[in-house]
Design a protein around this motif. Structure first.
Motif, PDB file in Angstrom:
ATOM      1  N   UNK B  18      46.340  49.644  44.691  1.00 21.59           N
ATOM      2  CA  UNK B  18      44.865  49.336  44.833  1.00 21.59           C
ATOM      3  C   UNK B  18      44.740  47.908  44.448  1.00 21.59           C
ATOM      4  N   UNK B  19      45.001  47.692  43.119  1.00 21.98           N
ATOM      5  CA  UNK B  19      44.653  46.249  42.718  1.00 21.98           C
ATOM      6  C   UNK B  19      45.156  45.178  43.867  1.00 21.98           C
ATOM      7  N   UNK B  20      46.648  45.428  44.494  1.00 18.88           N
ATOM      8  CA  UNK B  20      46.975  44.476  45.100  1.00 18.88           C
ATOM      9  C   UNK B  20      46.052  44.524  46.669  1.00 18.88           C
ATOM     10  N   UNK B  21      45.668  45.674  46.975  1.00 24.17           N
ATOM     11  CA  UNK B  21      44.498  45.680  48.040  1.00 24.17           C
ATOM     12  C   UNK B  21      43.351  45.041  47.819  1.00 24.17           C
ATOM     13  N   UNK B  22      42.820  45.002  46.686  1.00 22.65           N
ATOM     14  CA  UNK B  22      41.616  44.250  46.311  1.00 22.65           C
ATOM     15  C   UNK B  22      41.979  42.871  46.064  1.00 22.65           C
ATOM     16  N   UNK B  23      42.916  42.266  45.657  1.00 26.58           N
ATOM     17  CA  UNK B  23      43.202  40.934  45.720  1.00 26.58           C
ATOM     18  C   UNK B  23      43.645  40.154  47.031  1.00 26.58           C
ATOM     19  N   UNK B  24      44.235  40.981  47.777  1.00 30.10           N
ATOM     20  CA  UNK B  24      44.446  40.585  49.186  1.00 30.10           C
ATOM     21  C   UNK B  24      43.337  40.444  49.863  1.00 30.10           C
ATOM     22  N   UNK B  25      42.302  41.338  49.722  1.00 27.90           N
ATOM     23  CA  UNK B  25      40.945  41.145  50.469  1.00 27.90           C
ATOM     24  C   UNK B  25      40.228  39.960  50.139  1.00 27.90           C
ATOM     25  N   UNK B  26      40.300  39.913  48.618  1.00 26.23           N
ATOM     26  CA  UNK B  26      39.243  39.022  48.049  1.00 26.23           C
ATOM     27  C   UNK B  26      39.796  37.640  48.159  1.00 26.23           C
ATOM     28  N   UNK B  27      40.866  37.185  48.150  1.00 27.17           N
ATOM     29  CA  UNK B  27      41.886  35.996  48.684  1.00 27.17           C
ATOM     30  C   UNK B  27      41.341  35.561  50.103  1.00 27.17           C
ATOM     31  N   UNK B  28      41.894  36.588  50.831  1.00 27.00           N
ATOM     32  CA  UNK B  28      41.492  36.532  52.330  1.00 27.00           C
ATOM     33  C   UNK B  28      40.067  36.255  52.601  1.00 27.00           C
ATOM     34  N   UNK B  29      39.253  36.894  51.945  1.00 28.97           N
ATOM     35  CA  UNK B  29      37.700  36.550  52.268  1.00 28.97           C
ATOM     36  C   UNK B  29      37.551  35.076  51.737  1.00 28.97           C
ATOM     37  N   UNK B  30      37.955  34.783  50.497  1.00 31.44           N
ATOM     38  CA  UNK B  30      37.710  33.489  50.059  1.00 31.44           C
ATOM     39  C   UNK B  30      38.142  32.239  50.858  1.00 31.44           C
ATOM     40  N   UNK B  31      39.328  32.866  51.237  1.00 29.59           N
ATOM     41  CA  UNK B  31      39.937  31.466  52.307  1.00 29.59           C
ATOM     42  C   UNK B  31      39.386  31.624  53.638  1.00 29.59           C
ATOM     43  N   UNK B  32      38.495  32.495  53.953  1.00 32.92           N
ATOM     44  CA  UNK B  32      37.702  32.547  55.377  1.00 32.92           C
ATOM     45  C   UNK B  32      36.264  31.868  54.941  1.00 32.92           C
ATOM     46  N   UNK B  33      35.840  31.387  53.607  1.00 34.00           N
ATOM     47  CA  UNK B  33      34.760  30.970  53.328  1.00 34.00           C
ATOM     48  C   UNK B  33      33.595  32.099  53.163  1.00 34.00           C
ATOM     49  N   UNK B  34      33.985  33.237  52.847  1.00 38.45           N
ATOM     50  CA  UNK B  34      33.242  34.374  52.365  1.00 38.45           C
ATOM     51  C   UNK B  34      33.006  34.398  50.688  1.00 38.45           C
ATOM     52  N   UNK B  35      31.823  34.299  50.193  1.00 38.04           N
ATOM     53  CA  UNK B  35      31.484  34.097  48.788  1.00 38.04           C
ATOM     54  C   UNK B  35      31.993  35.564  48.342  1.00 38.04           C
ATOM     55  N   UNK B  36      32.881  35.564  47.349  1.00 36.81           N
ATOM     56  CA  UNK B  36      33.436  36.889  47.127  1.00 36.81           C
ATOM     57  C   UNK B  36      33.377  36.979  45.360  1.00 36.81           C
TER      58      UNK B  36
END
Lengths: 140, 140, 140
Positions: B18-36
């Protein structure tokens, strides 16, 4: 105080730490003027049965040496509200508490076995009506 | 790059997957320019304690024969970032990492025991301020 | 019927009760005209493997005396759809079923081992594109 914002929480889990998180978020939101709705499904419905809040246990019993009774002692010492208190607070702050009709039917939970704070019963359609108009929707 | 979009993640779980899922989503979002923004509560706070990422274990140890050490080996072989690397990546990509004040108090976790990437401390009010303005809000 | 509303669900869990909740929400939403997308990651991917739905077990086996086989019997008696039926219903109602590419790679799950209802494969970027435009985003 009405912010025009709204939040829904599905409480699916019956774990003490997750139920606490759900009610801390709901009471915090309601206190800030966010219109808040909680839906109790599956194990989450057990939390709002009469006598239910006291039966909830931590999802991880041994992690870091923390156990349910230890957590409750620390919460008391730190003046953190108990789950029972948080449910009453939520109701007083105007949080809508809705029991999932299908779960009641599946698990054989009649209306009068629920805590008096839970005044509404609804299905997935009821949930979706609230959630599709809300700013924050969480599944816990 | 700023999309005007934003996301919050409450990491309540301390499970590795679950921690991996959270950080994969967060880094993916930030890399796309989503304020996370990520909030670390309950067991999730343990993940960002010094030495914490290495202690996280899978939520299901035996399902399909997968175990924590096996998963870590496969992740390495497939060049998937470790949890430690993902936390550093998140910080570098501008993800806001906020420790839950109540959890720190309840579990006796002082500020200096947290990883240096976690620079902020906040309560439920802080979370709700971010979440009520965000497009995506997840509870993990 | 198109309401202009949309929903995404990440199914990360492989637990029977959580998978049921995910599919009950997804089929309910699709039936109401809400454009619905499900992403299957980690243990959630196992649910949509050929033969997978029948292997899912309750997250709490003994709580309140409820077990997986007991739950399935009650569901049948109460005419609640099985997980297999719900997956087919979701597809027929137009729910987008997307398998997580990284999970497939990590866990060695080839495309042809997935149920035929899962016609798409995507990554975190695909998910974020849908979620950032949706009214309801849940992590289950």
């Amino acid at each position: 105080m009405n912010t025009g914002k709204s939040m829904t929480i599905i409480l699916h889990s019956g774990d003490l730490d997750k139920a606490l998180a759900g009610f801390i978020l709901a009471t915090g939101a309601a206190a800030k003027g966010i219109d808040t709705t909680m839906f109790f499904t599956f194990w989450g419905l057990m939390v709002v049965k009469k006598g239910g809040p006291g039966k909830s246990k931590l999802s991880k019993m041994n992690m870091g040496g923390l156990g349910t009774s230890w957590m409750k002692k620390v919460m008391k010492k730190k003046n953190v509200a108990t789950l029972e208190e948080l449910i009453k607070d939520a109701k007083e702050l105007g949080v809508r508490l809705i029991a999932c009709e299908m779960t009641m039917d599946l698990m054989g939970v009649p209306k009068d076995s629920l805590m008096p704070e839970v005044t509404e019963i609804g299905g997935v359609g009821t949930y979706l009506d609230f959630a599709s108009k809300s700013n924050i929707n969480l599944f816990i």
